[in-house]
Motif scaffolding. Structure first.
Motif, PDB file in Angstrom:
ATOM      1  N   LEU A  37       1.005   6.685  -6.646  1.00 19.36           N
ATOM      2  CA  LEU A  37      -0.049   7.658  -6.899  1.00 19.36           C
ATOM      3  C   LEU A  37       0.357   9.100  -6.539  1.00 19.36           C
ATOM      4  O   LEU A  37      -0.159   9.974  -7.265  1.00 19.36           O
ATOM      5  CB  LEU A  37      -1.199   7.105  -6.042  1.00 19.36           C
ATOM      6  CG  LEU A  37      -2.544   8.017  -6.234  1.00 19.36           C
ATOM      7  CD1 LEU A  37      -3.133   8.006  -7.487  1.00 19.36           C
ATOM      8  CD2 LEU A  37      -3.675   7.360  -5.252  1.00 19.36           C
ATOM      9  N   ARG A  38       0.941   9.442  -5.714  1.00 15.15           N
ATOM     10  CA  ARG A  38       1.442  10.847  -5.113  1.00 15.15           C
ATOM     11  C   ARG A  38       2.325  11.488  -6.019  1.00 15.15           C
ATOM     12  O   ARG A  38       2.181  12.622  -6.448  1.00 15.15           O
ATOM     13  CB  ARG A  38       2.280  10.635  -3.804  1.00 15.15           C
ATOM     14  CG  ARG A  38       2.080  12.111  -3.161  1.00 15.15           C
ATOM     15  CD  ARG A  38       2.732  11.830  -1.848  1.00 15.15           C
ATOM     16  NE  ARG A  38       3.991  12.443  -1.833  1.00 15.15           N
ATOM     17  CZ  ARG A  38       5.082  12.060  -0.856  1.00 15.15           C
ATOM     18  NH1 ARG A  38       4.870  11.167   0.154  1.00 15.15           N
ATOM     19  NH2 ARG A  38       6.159  12.636  -1.024  1.00 15.15           N
ATOM     20  N   LEU A  80       0.987  -1.183  -0.067  1.00 14.09           N
ATOM     21  CA  LEU A  80      -0.198  -0.134   0.090  1.00 14.09           C
ATOM     22  C   LEU A  80       0.770   1.154   0.211  1.00 14.09           C
ATOM     23  O   LEU A  80       0.503   2.441  -0.660  1.00 14.09           O
ATOM     24  CB  LEU A  80      -1.016   0.031   1.197  1.00 14.09           C
ATOM     25  CG  LEU A  80      -2.237  -0.874   1.138  1.00 14.09           C
ATOM     26  CD1 LEU A  80      -2.907  -0.947   2.409  1.00 14.09           C
ATOM     27  CD2 LEU A  80      -3.024  -0.377  -0.085  1.00 14.09           C
ATOM     28  N   LYS A  81       1.933   1.281   0.675  1.00 10.37           N
ATOM     29  CA  LYS A  81       2.875   2.272   0.769  1.00 10.37           C
ATOM     30  C   LYS A  81       3.434   2.601  -0.665  1.00 10.37           C
ATOM     31  O   LYS A  81       3.434   3.765  -0.989  1.00 10.37           O
ATOM     32  CB  LYS A  81       3.899   2.111   1.750  1.00 10.37           C
ATOM     33  CG  LYS A  81       4.929   3.317   2.066  1.00 10.37           C
ATOM     34  CD  LYS A  81       5.898   2.881   3.185  1.00 10.37           C
ATOM     35  CE  LYS A  81       6.917   3.920   3.442  1.00 10.37           C
ATOM     36  NZ  LYS A  81       7.800   3.522   4.329  1.00 10.37           N
ATOM     37  N   ARG A 105       2.062   1.740  -3.593  1.00  8.46           N
ATOM     38  CA  ARG A 105       1.005   2.478  -4.355  1.00  8.46           C
ATOM     39  C   ARG A 105       0.753   3.750  -4.191  1.00  8.46           C
ATOM     40  O   ARG A 105       0.716   4.702  -4.981  1.00  8.46           O
ATOM     41  CB  ARG A 105      -0.114   1.435  -4.360  1.00  8.46           C
ATOM     42  CG  ARG A 105      -0.168   0.015  -5.051  1.00  8.46           C
ATOM     43  CD  ARG A 105      -1.347  -0.479  -5.425  1.00  8.46           C
ATOM     44  NE  ARG A 105      -1.521  -1.526  -4.153  1.00  8.46           N
ATOM     45  CZ  ARG A 105      -2.613  -2.109  -3.670  1.00  8.46           C
ATOM     46  NH1 ARG A 105      -3.743  -1.907  -4.510  1.00  8.46           N
ATOM     47  NH2 ARG A 105      -2.680  -2.945  -2.853  1.00  8.46           N
ATOM     48  N   TYR A 106       0.737   4.138  -2.952  1.00  3.59           N
ATOM     49  CA  TYR A 106       0.513   5.466  -2.280  1.00  3.59           C
ATOM     50  C   TYR A 106       1.429   6.475  -2.946  1.00  3.59           C
ATOM     51  O   TYR A 106       1.422   7.607  -3.403  1.00  3.59           O
ATOM     52  CB  TYR A 106       0.733   5.473  -0.801  1.00  3.59           C
ATOM     53  CG  TYR A 106       0.623   7.014  -0.385  1.00  3.59           C
ATOM     54  CD1 TYR A 106      -0.619   7.904  -0.388  1.00  3.59           C
ATOM     55  CD2 TYR A 106       1.649   7.469   0.222  1.00  3.59           C
ATOM     56  CE1 TYR A 106      -0.574   9.191   0.081  1.00  3.59           C
ATOM     57  CE2 TYR A 106       1.917   8.738   0.549  1.00  3.59           C
ATOM     58  CZ  TYR A 106       0.666   9.476   0.736  1.00  3.59           C
ATOM     59  OH  TYR A 106       0.665  10.779   1.058  1.00  3.59           O
ATOM     60  N   ASN A 107       2.918   5.996  -2.938  1.00  5.56           N
ATOM     61  CA  ASN A 107       4.122   6.884  -3.239  1.00  5.56           C
ATOM     62  C   ASN A 107       3.799   6.933  -4.914  1.00  5.56           C
ATOM     63  O   ASN A 107       4.110   8.157  -5.294  1.00  5.56           O
ATOM     64  CB  ASN A 107       5.188   6.332  -3.020  1.00  5.56           C
ATOM     65  CG  ASN A 107       5.442   6.370  -1.637  1.00  5.56           C
ATOM     66  OD1 ASN A 107       5.275   7.385  -0.830  1.00  5.56           O
ATOM     67  ND2 ASN A 107       6.455   5.718  -0.981  1.00  5.56           N
TER      68      ASN A 107
END
Length: 189
Positions: A39-40, A32-33, A35-37
């Motif tokens: 997306l960011r 998730l981390k 994927r978050y990075n």
């Protein structure tokens, strides 16, 4: 003794299940981390592309107003114009800001970086050094920049521009401060 063994087996099974659950949760967290990075990063690129034109002709983006000049001036005069407008030459503080500025230019522009005071010690107009910011986009695809070339100006190349005359707009180049170029002003809002 049999009861203690059974209790130990039960405890072992419970601890093993909790450990496996912890390992699975840690893997999911890391996924998730990541994927978050990702997306960011995508969103920061999208934000840079969707900046709005303000009423007074400046481009508003991420808390800064940018003015891309249509006139060509030397570095000092460029800075004077920016200051007269309550701004200064642009200080590039991130990869996304660099990418945004590159996406908006088609010719070389002065930026707020120079080594006028001490040769080789590049300082932004806000008095931060490149060492302090840790961010540099000097050209490396041929003779590396900054090269302090002295053929046109014996005092050397002491001011930085975004891009050069050969279309390398994604990099910084040192140039004679006396050369006339377009320039980018920036003001925080």
């Amino acid at each position: 003794m049999v009861r203690a063994l059974e209790e130990l087996k039960t405890n072992y099974t419970r601890v093993r299940e909790q450990f496996l659950l912890h390992v699975a949760m840690k893997k999911e967290f890391n996924d998730l981390k990541a994927r978050y990075n990702t997306l960011r990063e995508w969103l920061s690129f999208y934000d840079a592309q969707s900046c709005n034109l303000s009423v007074n002709g400046r481009l508003a983006c991420r808390g800064k107003l940018y003015l891309f000049s249509s006139d060509k001036l030397n570095w000092t005069s460029s800075r004077d114009v920016c200051v007269s407008k309550g701004a200064d030459l642009v200080t590039i503080t991130s990869q996304s800001e660099q990418d945004f500025l590159v996406s908006k230019i088609k010719v070389t522009h002065w930026i707020g970086l120079s080594d006028l005071d001490t040769e080789g010690r590049w300082v932004w107009v806000n008095n931060q050094t490149l060492t302090e910011t840790g961010l540099q986009f000097w050209f490396t695809g041929g003779p590396k920049e900054p090269d302090n070339w002295r053929v046109q100006d014996p005092s050397g190349d002491n001011c930085a521009s975004l891009g050069d005359g050969n279309g390398n707009f994604q990099s910084w180049f040192d140039a004679s401060c006396k050369t006339v170029k377009k320039f980018i002003c920036e003001k925080k809002y």
